[in-house]
Design an enzyme around this catalytic site. Sequence first.
Site, PDB file in Angstrom:
ATOM      1  N   CYS A 331      18.566  45.293  24.131  1.00 20.47           N
ATOM      2  CA  CYS A 331      17.408  44.796  23.397  1.00 20.47           C
ATOM      3  C   CYS A 331      17.845  44.139  22.086  1.00 20.47           C
ATOM      4  O   CYS A 331      18.443  43.071  22.107  1.00 20.47           O
ATOM      5  CB  CYS A 331      16.404  45.926  23.176  1.00 20.47           C
ATOM      6  SG  CYS A 331      14.752  45.324  22.746  1.00 20.47           S
ATOM      7  N   HIS A 429      15.551  48.738  28.381  1.00 22.45           N
ATOM      8  CA  HIS A 429      15.781  50.102  27.921  1.00 22.45           C
ATOM      9  C   HIS A 429      15.788  51.029  29.146  1.00 22.45           C
ATOM     10  O   HIS A 429      15.010  50.843  30.073  1.00 22.45           O
ATOM     11  CB  HIS A 429      14.677  50.556  26.977  1.00 22.45           C
ATOM     12  CG  HIS A 429      14.676  49.851  25.661  1.00 22.45           C
ATOM     13  ND1 HIS A 429      15.645  50.074  24.714  1.00 22.45           N
ATOM     14  CD2 HIS A 429      13.834  48.924  25.143  1.00 22.45           C
ATOM     15  CE1 HIS A 429      15.394  49.326  23.651  1.00 22.45           C
ATOM     16  NE2 HIS A 429      14.305  48.617  23.885  1.00 22.45           N
TER      17      HIS A 429
END
Length: 494
Positions: A331, A429
Amino acid sequence: MGTTLMVQGTTSDAGKSVLVAGLARVLHRRGLSVVPFKPQNMALNSAVTADGGEIGRAQALQAAACGLDPHTDMNPVLLKPSSDQGAQVIIHGRPAAELDARAYHDYKPVALEAVLASHRRLTAQYAHVLVEGAGSPAEINLRAGDIANMGFAEAVDCPVILVADIDRGGVFAHLVGTLALLSETERTRVQGFVINRFRGDIGLLQPGLDWLEQETGKPVLGVIPYLHGLYLDAEDALPREAMPSTPADALKVVVPALPRISNHTDFDPLRLHPAVDLRFVGPGEALQPADLVVLPGSKSVRADLAWLREQGWEEALQRHVRYGGKVLGICGGFQMLGHAVYDPDGVEGQSGSTPGLGWLDIETRLAPEKHLERVRGDRVLDREARVEGYEIHAGVTTGPGLGRPLLQLEHGADGARNADDAVAGTYVHGVFDTSDAAEALLQWAGMRSGMEKGEDLATARERGLERLADSLEEHLDMNCILTLLQAEPKEPVA
């Protein structure tokens, strides 16, 4: 309408999240209709819900304990700190404002409306609502307009259990002092105490328990032992407990503990992996020799990238790659690996741009609209591997580097790799959560064949919830808990 019971704590990390999760699993095992609720959470560990919103990670864990998909009503107000004094305010799963502490205080009446609306919906759908407080109810400076602790309990007129962590020391002072700082009606609302993380001979503690009950007129509902090695998703703070030792030839993985690190639960599968030596490296520490360095998610990518450079870690990362090490970005860490991060609208602070580390042929433009999605896929690098996770990011990444993706997901390719496969990144994630995906990535990073494999994180989580529920069944006065919930004393389902 369903009944409500609230768990409040004498301090942060006293055991509120764990107690609610454990009680949720106990009630679920008994066949009762139960749902978790946290009016206001402040955390950078979050999860994507079934209805496409964002809530605290702890409430997603508690939903799993209830056998439910997470929903935004379970955590209607989420505060994601972006600095020491400011936070992004998320209402019903969506960003609503970026406020400093004083402005949020004025915003609380709006937040309370969202909290009460969610609570009404949950009590209409479920027989029992287990509520987790935030921090301590005895923060005098935060009493006015409180929506997270006694302010909420008074608004919905529910009983409260107060939990304290004896492992920190001063447990009797914490409990008695907290009661002393409450109003008369709030003290009356507290129905009993739970003491958490006890180690030792309970007989030596008994005189203190007797004194506590006599001094306060309130019962001790249970003393929960310290459950060594218990795995449950962390609400926010980095892990306190060391995991079992690993073999000398374990794969060495280092994660820089950025000031605004988010979703560090991404690394729980590596903490639990029998052949991985995982270390978080903090400020002032040298970046240790490793096989793999993982740049984690960040709530403020440009600020954390500047901080990383101030630590001298950019040069250390360059040496790491030059001598054959691998780098993975997740991310915000993925965004750092490109040529630049642009923030023309000031999404994460002051508008501007920051040069990236330059290993991936990509660049990222931050945008006000946050991307929230649960994802799954079937390829990692160039091999078949099951992937399950979620995306939470404000950036739009473009560039030729995306032509060599890291993952293949149901909705398309994700991430990027550089030409020599030394550096890679992904927006997903939970990329290590399945053992298939973890093994593919760890072997890419240099794990030798024949090493013991890890397990799916969901399996470890279920084992932790069952172990916790067993402990609560043994050490808590469950009849009293059921009475407070006005629930039938059903036996656990075999």
